[in-house]
Design an enzyme around this catalytic site. Structure first.
Site, short mmCIF file in Angstrom:
data_model
loop_
_atom_site.label_atom_id
_atom_site.label_comp_id
_atom_site.label_asym_id
_atom_site.label_seq_id
_atom_site.Cartn_x
_atom_site.Cartn_y
_atom_site.Cartn_z
N HIS A 18 -7.92 -11.02 0.50
CA HIS A 18 -7.18 -11.62 1.61
C HIS A 18 -7.62 -11.02 2.95
CE1 HIS A 18 -3.75 -12.33 -1.46
NE2 HIS A 18 -4.30 -13.51 -1.19
N LYS A 42 10.26 -19.61 -6.16
CA LYS A 42 9.15 -18.92 -6.80
C LYS A 42 9.52 -17.45 -7.04
CE LYS A 42 4.20 -18.18 -6.35
NZ LYS A 42 3.02 -18.34 -5.53
N ARG A 91 -12.21 -18.88 -4.21
CA ARG A 91 -12.97 -17.95 -5.05
C ARG A 91 -14.01 -18.66 -5.88
NH1 ARG A 91 -7.38 -16.27 -5.86
NH2 ARG A 91 -7.44 -17.92 -7.40
N SER A 129 -3.98 -12.30 -6.73
CA SER A 129 -2.74 -11.51 -6.79
C SER A 129 -2.16 -11.50 -8.20
CB SER A 129 -1.72 -12.07 -5.80
OG SER A 129 -2.18 -11.91 -4.48
#
Length: 160
Positions: A18, A42, A91, A129
């Site tokens: 990040h 979430k 990614r 993460s």
């Protein structure tokens, strides 16, 4: 006119990947607002306040970066903050389809907000993460994937 980008995400937790995207984004934009979507539905490891603290600590010394939270539509938040773009890191090819769909929806909702994709640096291509949290939960060494303060907090959360 200042070029402002919103870099949205959960940042639960912030990773070195990040930080890499934010630093590289500053080559393209005058200011980056790193914004955490407040999503009560979430389940997160860290509270929004903890994530804001970790972002601020991890990026201290980096100029022209601001941290914030938002609710609702990203493009509405971007317009409110006078941003012209959304910054997203990718990614791998597997990220592309989802990110592309989001970018198209955002474009439909507000044609004035562009989406800019940056490929993650090769060193961080395998990190996320979620994977970092899972590795840490089982005692894996994540110290080279997250800033030191984040590593400490993760160890504290998992009692290691």
């Amino acid at each position: 006119m200042r070029r402002i980008a919103i870099y949205p995400g959960s940042f639960d937790p912030v990773t070195n990947g990040h930080i890499d995207i934010a630093k590289r984004g500053l080559r393209l934009f005058d200011q980056i607002i790193i914004a955490i979507l407040h999503n009560p539905g979430k389940k997160s490891l860290f509270t929004v306040d903890e994530r804001l603290e970790m972002l601020s600590e991890s990026m201290s010394g980096i100029d022209n970066v601001e941290f914030d939270t938002f609710d609702g539509l990203l493009v509405e938040y971007a317009q409110k903050r006078k941003a012209s773009a959304v910054l997203r890191g990718m990614r791998a090819v597997s990220d592309f389809e989802y990110e592309f769909q989001l970018a198209l929806m955002n474009r439909k909702l507000n044609r004035d907000i562009e989406t800019v994709f940056l490929m993650t640096g090769l060193r961080w291509i395998f990190t996320s993460s979620s994977i970092i949290k899972e590795a840490a939960q089982f005692g894996g060494d994540i110290s080279d994937m997250v800033p030191p303060g984040v590593n400490r907090r993760i160890k504290t959360k998992f009692g290691s």
